[in-house]
Design a protein around this motif. Structure first.
Motif, PDB file in Angstrom:
ATOM      1  N   ILE A  61       0.832  -1.096   0.104  1.00  0.00           N
ATOM      2  CA  ILE A  61       0.141   0.070  -0.427  1.00  0.00           C
ATOM      3  C   ILE A  61       0.952   1.556   0.077  1.00  0.00           C
ATOM      4  CG2 ILE A  61      -1.847   1.503   1.288  1.00  0.00           C
ATOM      5  CD1 ILE A  61      -1.268  -2.401   1.392  1.00  0.00           C
ATOM      6  N   TRP A  62       0.478   1.868  -0.544  1.00  0.00           N
ATOM      7  CA  TRP A  62       1.395   3.164  -0.907  1.00  0.00           C
ATOM      8  C   TRP A  62       1.039   4.723  -0.829  1.00  0.00           C
ATOM      9  CZ3 TRP A  62       6.759   2.507  -3.857  1.00  0.00           C
ATOM     10  CH2 TRP A  62       6.881   1.508  -3.681  1.00  0.00           C
ATOM     11  N   TYR A  63       1.472   5.051  -0.209  1.00  0.00           N
ATOM     12  CA  TYR A  63       0.879   6.469   0.452  1.00  0.00           C
ATOM     13  C   TYR A  63       1.236   7.769   0.109  1.00  0.00           C
ATOM     14  CZ  TYR A  63      -0.864   3.397   4.111  1.00  0.00           C
ATOM     15  OH  TYR A  63      -1.263   2.768   5.100  1.00  0.00           O
ATOM     16  N   PHE A  64       0.964   8.840  -0.378  1.00  0.00           N
ATOM     17  CA  PHE A  64       0.210   9.840  -1.216  1.00  0.00           C
ATOM     18  C   PHE A  64       0.478  11.317  -0.153  1.00  0.00           C
ATOM     19  CE2 PHE A  64       1.142   6.685  -4.586  1.00  0.00           C
ATOM     20  CZ  PHE A  64       1.744   6.917  -4.673  1.00  0.00           C
ATOM     21  N   LYS A  65       0.886  12.443   0.048  1.00  0.00           N
ATOM     22  CA  LYS A  65       0.754  13.338   0.332  1.00  0.00           C
ATOM     23  C   LYS A  65       0.783  14.648  -0.352  1.00  0.00           C
ATOM     24  CE  LYS A  65       1.464  16.438   4.351  1.00  0.00           C
ATOM     25  NZ  LYS A  65       1.731  16.571   5.714  1.00  0.00           N
ATOM     26  N   ALA A  66      -0.788  15.446  -1.013  1.00  0.00           N
ATOM     27  CA  ALA A  66      -0.476  16.070  -1.761  1.00  0.00           C
ATOM     28  C   ALA A  66       0.327  15.727  -2.655  1.00  0.00           C
ATOM     29  CB  ALA A  66      -0.351  17.748  -1.421  1.00  0.00           C
ATOM     30  N   GLY A  67      -0.207  14.546  -3.452  1.00  0.00           N
ATOM     31  CA  GLY A  67       0.845  14.098  -4.762  1.00  0.00           C
ATOM     32  C   GLY A  67       2.172  13.244  -4.562  1.00  0.00           C
ATOM     33  N   LYS A  68       2.980  13.501  -3.483  1.00  0.00           N
ATOM     34  CA  LYS A  68       4.216  13.300  -3.344  1.00  0.00           C
ATOM     35  C   LYS A  68       4.369  12.019  -1.909  1.00  0.00           C
ATOM     36  CE  LYS A  68       8.443  14.805  -0.625  1.00  0.00           C
ATOM     37  NZ  LYS A  68       8.680  15.580   0.497  1.00  0.00           N
TER      38      LYS A  68
END
Length: 408
Positions: A355-362
């Motif tokens: 599971i890959w996490y992103f924050k504001a596209g990063k």
């Protein structure tokens, strides 16, 4: 005036700092002060291989007794600091003795949150899992056929559940939040881990809190739950988080905010006092965070040792974590604080996923379940700052090595 380095706390961070100082050939006097009676040891295996009887305690020690004498590191056990006299650069112990310091490091760790006595938290048979004493007490309880209640569906609670099932116990986990791992992982990760535990016959009851533990002759025998049901139990493991041991720092007038506030060099608001490990709240992504992990304890302690020794390189956290449950290895790279998007990727082997996490596209973190390639790839991407190609991530047939193509 002394140049003695005094380290308060004999856990992972405290030991790592002392060892690094000597590895850097720093010859100043070092004293480690530890409240427990045993030499510094690894904690993660306590509730896994040690509790299962697969590892003896001596194998958990970081170093044998002679290492401390060989490296001129004084270690005072069954001793704790009750006061820091900053104006005198002195610490006062519980027995009234004192020790002058040139540099002081707080490596005091954290303490598991306990249930209040008002709900039965003081009954016999109610445990937390933090140190050797806790593990030894739990080992005496974990006998096949007994009934264990785990309060809290975080990593500590789920690891305790896995060990109890391995020992043949009947296990119920209750979690007050909407789902297990609510605070620390995405729903997709929680769904995987829930299914794994249910496949091992663990009863997981989410949106269910504890109303009251019921005692008989001073020992827990049942639990009244928030949904109105009552279950019989033989013992209880409480895994509802930890609190940083920052009271000593607070009483000394240091800046404290759910941990000892430190700068990028691990310094507290007093330039002669540093804080490392679970007790420190450090700069993270424009804000502050505490990183409760072995990796951070070691890396931050070693960075602080270099700074104390005269270096000027700030600590740049590169978090990673892990959790072993049954035959499942969950490896986590990065820190998912504030994530607003996730991407699920099936692994090449059955039961593997990430599971890959992103924050504001990063890209900020990855959870890898029995998927070492996803973990290693994600860790390398985070360390390099390269952003992964979403199309490659989303296609389970693609080779993750493609994501590393932009790295130099």
């Amino acid at each position: 005036m002394t140049n003695r380095l005094v380290i308060v706390g004999a856990g992972q961070a405290g030991f790592a700092l002392a060892a690094k100082m000597r590895a850097l050939k720093d010859t100043r006097p070092i004293t480690i002060i530890g409240a427990e009676e045993s030499l510094p040891y690894q904690r993660p295996p306590l509730t896994k291989k040690y509790l299962l009887g697969e590892m003896s305690f001596d194998r958990l020690l970081f170093r044998p007794q002679h290492w401390y004498a060989d490296n001129d590191v004084e270690i005072r056990l069954t001793t704790w600091v009750e006061q820091i006299k900053r104006d005198e650069k002195r610490v006062v112990m519980q027995d009234g003795s004192s020790l002058d310091y040139g540099t002081l490091v707080l490596a005091t760790g954290s303490t598991p949150r306990r249930l209040p006595p008002s709900v039965g938290g003081d009954l016999d048979g109610v445990y937390v899992a933090r140190d050797k004493r806790d593990a030894d007490l739990l080992a005496g309880e974990m006998r096949a056929g007994r009934r264990a209640l785990i309060i809290g569906g975080g990593y500590i609670g789920l690891e305790a559940a896995a060990v109890a099932r391995h020992r043949g116990l009947e296990v119920t986990v209750i979690e007050m939040a909407d789902r297990i791992l609510q605070r620390v992982a995405a729903k997709a990760t929680a769904d995987i881990m829930r299914r794994i535990h249910q496949d091992h016959d663990v009863v997981i009851r989410e949106k269910t809190g504890l109303k009251q533990l019921v005692g008989k002759n001073g020992r827990v025998v049942a639990a009244e739950l928030s949904d109105g049901t009552t279950i019989d139990v033989d013992f209880v493991v409480v895994g509802i988080g930890v609190a940083p041991n920052d009271q000593l720092a607070k009483e000394a007038g240091l800046d404290v905010a759910n941990g000892v506030v430190v700068d990028a060099f691990a310094r507290s608001s007093d330039p002669s006092i540093y804080a490392v490990g679970d007790c420190a709240i450090l700069l993270w992504d424009g804000g502050r965070a505490r990183l409760e992990s072995v990796q951070n304890a070691v890396d931050q302690a070693e960075a602080a040792a270099a700074i104390i020794g005269g270096g000027n390189e700030p600590y740049d956290p590169k978090p990673w974590f892990w959790s072993d449950q049954y035959d499942v290895k969950l490896q986590i790279a990065g820190f998912n604080l504030g994530y607003d998007e996730t991407l699920f990727r099936a692994g090449a082997r059955e039961g593997a996923a990430s599971i890959w996490y992103f924050k504001a596209g990063k890209f900020i973190a990855v959870d890898a379940v029995n998927d070492a390639k996803a973990y290693v790839t994600g860790k390398k991407l985070l360390e390099s700052g390269v952003q992964p190609d979403r199309a490659v991530l989303a296609d389970p047939a693609s080779d993750l090595k493609q994501l590393l193509g932009l790295m130099k």
